[in-house]
Scaffold this active site. Structure first.
Site, PDB file in Angstrom:
ATOM      1  N   LYS A   1       0.850  -1.193   0.000  1.00  0.00           N
ATOM      2  CA  LYS A   1       0.000   0.000   0.000  1.00  0.00           C
ATOM      3  C   LYS A   1       0.884   1.241   0.000  1.00  0.00           C
ATOM      4  CE  LYS A   1      -3.590   2.352   2.652  1.00  0.00           C
ATOM      5  NZ  LYS A   1      -4.453   2.307   3.832  1.00  0.00           N
TER       6      LYS A   1
ATOM      7  N   LYS B   1      -2.208  -1.469  -3.834  1.00  0.00           N
ATOM      8  CA  LYS B   1      -3.105  -0.311  -3.763  1.00  0.00           C
ATOM      9  C   LYS B   1      -2.300   0.974  -3.824  1.00  0.00           C
ATOM     10  CE  LYS B   1      -6.091   1.893  -0.437  1.00  0.00           C
ATOM     11  NZ  LYS B   1      -6.553   1.929   0.929  1.00  0.00           N
TER      12      LYS B   1
END
Ligand code: PBG
Length: 324
Positions: A195, A248
């Site tokens: 992330k 992400k």
């Protein structure tokens, strides 16, 4: 394979040929729809920067869930907006917290829908960071216990899968251990393993009211410039017990998704985040692009890059288009 012996256009001449040789296909069963749950009754407020995305009160969830299933989307991921926030993010792990109530309502009303929960503290802490603050800094090890407690409370409420998004080191192992000790050995962990500290999360922070009140998240989320580090993060989470690894955001990180696909056998999820969604919606609202087509092409690219699962705010709309 040289012209005129080979003519690539032969297999593009009509939709029958194109469909037959298509290499990548999207299916609604790959999608996870993020939902924002808040307190109150009868609430369905649209997020201004994310047209078509709403903050719902618990009593509005069942209707939304049935809509999802009717469109072919079989799973949702929950984000909560608690009634109040404090320094330790109590609202994240209390039995009657907003997400815990939402899970119980959904599993009760629409049991066939898969309910995933986002495990993080940022929506519940008054400082807006994803962990505990000690001496002005996010303390990694002190945060682990609370994250595991949060995951356990979601499991106890009936969640089908937990998804830690905090990016503290060692949290997957801690969550796995606590789940196992409490007989949730069968509950999978989908880790936000890779992330990035991304500006694409802007609209989400409005939707979930989770912007940090000081500083930023760069001391725990990844530097957008790095890809080798993504291997270390993913390998570590898999070692600690992650069942699914996530990358992400998605569209600006297709190279990362593709490399993860080559390197790991685990299912890979990708999150088409709020900013990606908002950009498409804003351009479409101006008549500058065909919103549905751009959204679909974007999801197709994410799948083609190697993601098995896609978290997207457009899940219902795109599922309907796919099954037309
Ligand atoms: C919470 C969390 C965030 C997102 C998912 N979980 C925000 C953040 O890390 O700042 C972003 C989702 C989106 O932008 O759609 N840690």
């Amino acid at each position: 394979m040289i012209f005129p012996d080979y003519r690539p256009r032969r297999l593009r001449q009509n939709e029958n040929f194109r469909a037959m040789v298509r290499e990548t296909r999207l299916s609604p069963s790959q999608f996870i729809l993020p939902l924002f749950v808040q307190t109150g009754k009868g609430v369905k407020d649209e997020v201004s920067s994310m047209p078509g995305v709403f903050r719902l009160s618990v009593d509005k969830l069942a209707e939304e869930a049935r809509d999802c299933l009717a469109a072919g989307v079989r799973s949702v991921i929950l984000f909560g907006l608690p009634a109040s926030k404090d320094a330790t993010g109590t609202g994240a792990y209390i039995k009657d917290g907003i997400v815990q109530r939402a899970v119980r309502e959904l599993k009760n009303a629409v049991p066939e829908l898969m309910v995933v929960t986002d495990v993080c503290l940022c929506e519940y802490t008054d400082h807006g960071h994803c962990g505990l603050i000690v001496d002005g800094d996010v303390d990694n090890d002190a945060s682990l216990e609370l994250l595991a407690k949060t995951a356990l409370s979601h499991a106890e409420a009936g969640a089908d899968m937990v998804a830690p998004s905090d990016m503290m080191d060692g949290r997957v192992a801690e969550i796995r251990a606590v789940l196992d000790e409490n007989n949730f050995t069968n509950l999978p962990i989908m880790s936000y393993a890779v992330k990035y500290a991304s500006a694409f999360y802007g609209p989400f922070r409005e939707a979930a009211d989770g912007a940090p009140q000081f500083g930023d998240r760069r001391s725990y989320q990844m530097d957008p410039a790095n890809v080798r580090e993504a291997f270390r993060e993913a390998a570590m989470d898999i070692e600690e017990g992650a069942d699914i690894i996530m990358v992400k955001p998605a569209l600006s990180y297709l190279d990362v998704i593709s490399k993860m696909r080559d390197e790991f056998d685990h299912p890979i999820a990708a999150y088409q985040v709020s900013g990606e969604y908002a950009l498409v919606k804003a351009a479409a609202a101006n008549g500058w692009v065909d919103g549905d087509k751009v959204m679909m092409e974007s999801l197709l690219s994410i799948h083609r890059a190697g993601a098995d699962i896609i978290l997207t705010y457009a899940a219902k709309d795109m599922a309907r288009l796919l099954t037309l």
